[in-house]
Design an enzyme around this catalytic site. Structure first.
Site, mmCIF file in Angstrom:
data_model
loop_
_atom_site.group_PDB
_atom_site.id
_atom_site.type_symbol
_atom_site.label_atom_id
_atom_site.label_comp_id
_atom_site.label_asym_id
_atom_site.label_seq_id
_atom_site.Cartn_x
_atom_site.Cartn_y
_atom_site.Cartn_z
ATOM 1 N N SER A 13 22.675 30.936 18.561
ATOM 2 C CA SER A 13 22.678 30.867 17.094
ATOM 3 C C SER A 13 23.450 32.078 16.578
ATOM 4 C CB SER A 13 21.238 30.941 16.591
ATOM 5 O OG SER A 13 21.191 31.169 15.198
ATOM 6 N N TYR A 41 12.334 34.244 15.385
ATOM 7 C CA TYR A 41 13.420 33.320 15.765
ATOM 8 C C TYR A 41 14.620 34.130 16.272
ATOM 9 C CZ TYR A 41 17.003 29.644 15.254
ATOM 10 O OH TYR A 41 18.026 28.737 15.476
HETATM 11 P P1 NAP Z 1 15.983 19.690 14.767
HETATM 12 O O1 NAP Z 1 16.831 18.838 13.884
HETATM 13 O O2 NAP Z 1 14.632 20.120 14.277
HETATM 14 O O3 NAP Z 1 15.825 18.954 16.182
HETATM 15 C C1 NAP Z 1 15.084 19.539 17.209
HETATM 16 C C2 NAP Z 1 15.007 18.607 18.402
HETATM 17 O O4 NAP Z 1 14.251 19.245 19.436
HETATM 18 C C3 NAP Z 1 14.296 17.295 18.106
HETATM 19 O O5 NAP Z 1 14.876 16.274 18.902
HETATM 20 C C4 NAP Z 1 12.865 17.582 18.569
HETATM 21 O O6 NAP Z 1 12.166 16.384 18.842
HETATM 22 C C5 NAP Z 1 13.157 18.416 19.825
HETATM 23 N N1 NAP Z 1 12.079 19.309 20.277
HETATM 24 C C6 NAP Z 1 11.419 20.255 19.569
HETATM 25 N N2 NAP Z 1 10.489 20.843 20.338
HETATM 26 C C7 NAP Z 1 10.573 20.274 21.569
HETATM 27 C C8 NAP Z 1 9.871 20.446 22.799
HETATM 28 N N3 NAP Z 1 8.871 21.336 22.910
HETATM 29 N N4 NAP Z 1 10.229 19.682 23.872
HETATM 30 C C9 NAP Z 1 11.232 18.771 23.769
HETATM 31 N N5 NAP Z 1 11.927 18.568 22.628
HETATM 32 C C10 NAP Z 1 11.592 19.296 21.542
HETATM 33 O O7 NAP Z 1 16.734 21.042 15.154
HETATM 34 P P2 NAP Z 1 18.308 21.394 15.139
HETATM 35 O O8 NAP Z 1 18.614 22.021 13.842
HETATM 36 O O9 NAP Z 1 19.103 20.235 15.592
HETATM 37 O O10 NAP Z 1 18.333 22.549 16.227
HETATM 38 C C11 NAP Z 1 18.696 22.326 17.589
HETATM 39 C C12 NAP Z 1 18.973 23.660 18.251
HETATM 40 O O11 NAP Z 1 20.048 24.309 17.575
HETATM 41 C C13 NAP Z 1 17.792 24.644 18.220
HETATM 42 O O12 NAP Z 1 17.774 25.382 19.433
HETATM 43 C C14 NAP Z 1 18.138 25.556 17.056
HETATM 44 O O13 NAP Z 1 17.527 26.810 17.181
HETATM 45 C C15 NAP Z 1 19.642 25.635 17.199
HETATM 46 N N6 NAP Z 1 20.351 26.025 15.977
HETATM 47 C C16 NAP Z 1 20.291 25.265 14.863
HETATM 48 C C17 NAP Z 1 21.014 25.658 13.749
HETATM 49 C C18 NAP Z 1 21.041 24.838 12.489
HETATM 50 O O14 NAP Z 1 21.706 25.266 11.538
HETATM 51 N N7 NAP Z 1 20.373 23.697 12.408
HETATM 52 C C19 NAP Z 1 21.764 26.832 13.777
HETATM 53 C C20 NAP Z 1 21.780 27.598 14.944
HETATM 54 C C21 NAP Z 1 21.083 27.172 16.046
HETATM 55 P P3 NAP Z 1 10.535 16.326 18.875
HETATM 56 O O15 NAP Z 1 10.056 17.198 17.742
HETATM 57 O O16 NAP Z 1 10.200 14.877 18.677
HETATM 58 O O17 NAP Z 1 10.147 16.834 20.207
#
Ligand code: NAP
Length: 255
Positions: free
Chosen positions: A146, A159
């Site tokens: 991130s 985080y």
């Molecule tokens: P999101 O939309 O909330 O999706 C998260 C995904 O992870 C969902 O498929 C969720 O499904 C799954 N998940 C959560 N806990 C889990 C567990 N214990 N075991 C297996 N699956 C799990 O999040 P996102 O924004 O796409 O983020 C994805 C990654 O990118 C994360 O690592 C986040 O820190 C990183 N990131 C995001 C951003 C951003 O701007 N969005 C920026 C930088 C980094 P279930 O809840 O059904 O398990």
């Protein structure tokens, strides 16, 4: 070989954790479009099934493995089951959560939940898959970091701690596993409109601040991450190891 051919993922199998929505699903679509068979993951079977149907409707090759990345026994059992079908050539450690709150009031339970989801899982799944890759002397691992691997903001210290640690774990994995033909790199997304960020997306003050703070002057679209993932998962990145590729519209370039 033509350089464009080195980006091809035809015949490769990729496990992407947390790929039932958000960034993970977009990465699955990108790798699928580049020719890989993609194994989707999440904890909620119905969400994984819906994601699978959406990619299959596009003609992509997809299967699923529902497990919780924080449970080391479930992780090892799932990796064993997947490998019966065929090798995991590419792993993207993407599953992650955000729990915001001022550090002085942060609950111990929330601290442990965010550490085990964002950091422990990268170690658990990374180690389980690397054990399979090492005897084959080939493999690609991408850890989703991130901009918070580099920069903080008020109310997200835990985080930030997890993402800083994932950056350094990525380097450590590259150092230990490079000798076995494994490339381990990170992608550092900026701010993307997903469920994880819904609170910020809905906040016009934050949105205006972010757009002003981002040299590219916009939020990220999850599709913006596909090219970086295909590159790092492919032979085109064969000598790239221990690198974090920020896909952030320039956020980490400026104060
Ligand atoms: P999101 O939309 O909330 O999706 C998260 C995904 O992870 C969902 O498929 C969720 O499904 C799954 N998940 C959560 N806990 C889990 C567990 N214990 N075991 C297996 N699956 C799990 O999040 P996102 O924004 O796409 O983020 C994805 C990654 O990118 C994360 O690592 C986040 O820190 C990183 N990131 C995001 C951003 C951003 O701007 N969005 C920026 C930088 C980094 P279930 O809840 O059904 O398990």
């Amino acid at each position: 070989m033509n350089v464009l051919d080195t980006f091809q993922l035809k015949g490769r199998r990729a496990l992407i954790t947390g790929s039932s929505g958000g960034i993970g699903l977009a990465l699955a679509q990108a790798l699928g479009q580049a020719g890989a068979h993609v194994i989707l993951n999440g904890r909620t079977a119905s969400k994984v099934a819906a994601a699978m149907a959406s990619l299959q409707a596009e003609g992509l090759s997809v299967s699923s493995s529902v497990f919780d990345v924080t449970n080391t026994q479930s992780v090892r059992a799932a990796v064993d089951r997947i490998e019966v079908e065929g090798p995991i050539d590419i792993l993207i450690n993407n599953a992650g959560i955000q729990i915001r709150g001022p550090l002085q009031d942060y609950a111990d339970d929330d601290w442990h939940t965010i550490i085990k989801t964002n950091l422990d899982s990268v170690y658990y799944v990374g180690q389980a898959v690397a054990k399979k890759m090492i005897p084959r002397a080939t493999g690609k691992i991408i850890n989703i970091c991130s901009v918070q691997s580099e920069l903080g903001r008020p109310g997200i210290a835990p985080y930030t701690a997890t993402k800083g640690a994932v950056k350094m774990l990525t380097k450590g994995m590259a150092i230990d596993w490079g000798q076995y033909g494994i490339n381990v790199n990170g992608i550092g997304p900026g701010y993307f409109k997903t469920e994880l960020n819904q609170k910020l997306v809905d906040d016009p003050v934050f949105s205006a601040w972010l757009i002003g703070r981002t040299p590219s002057r916009r939020w990220g679209n999850v599709e913006d991450l596909g090219g970086a993932a295909v590159f790092l998962a492919s032979d085109a990145a064969r000598f790239v190891n221990g690198h974090i590729l920020y896909v952030d519209g320039g956020v980490t370039a400026t104060l």
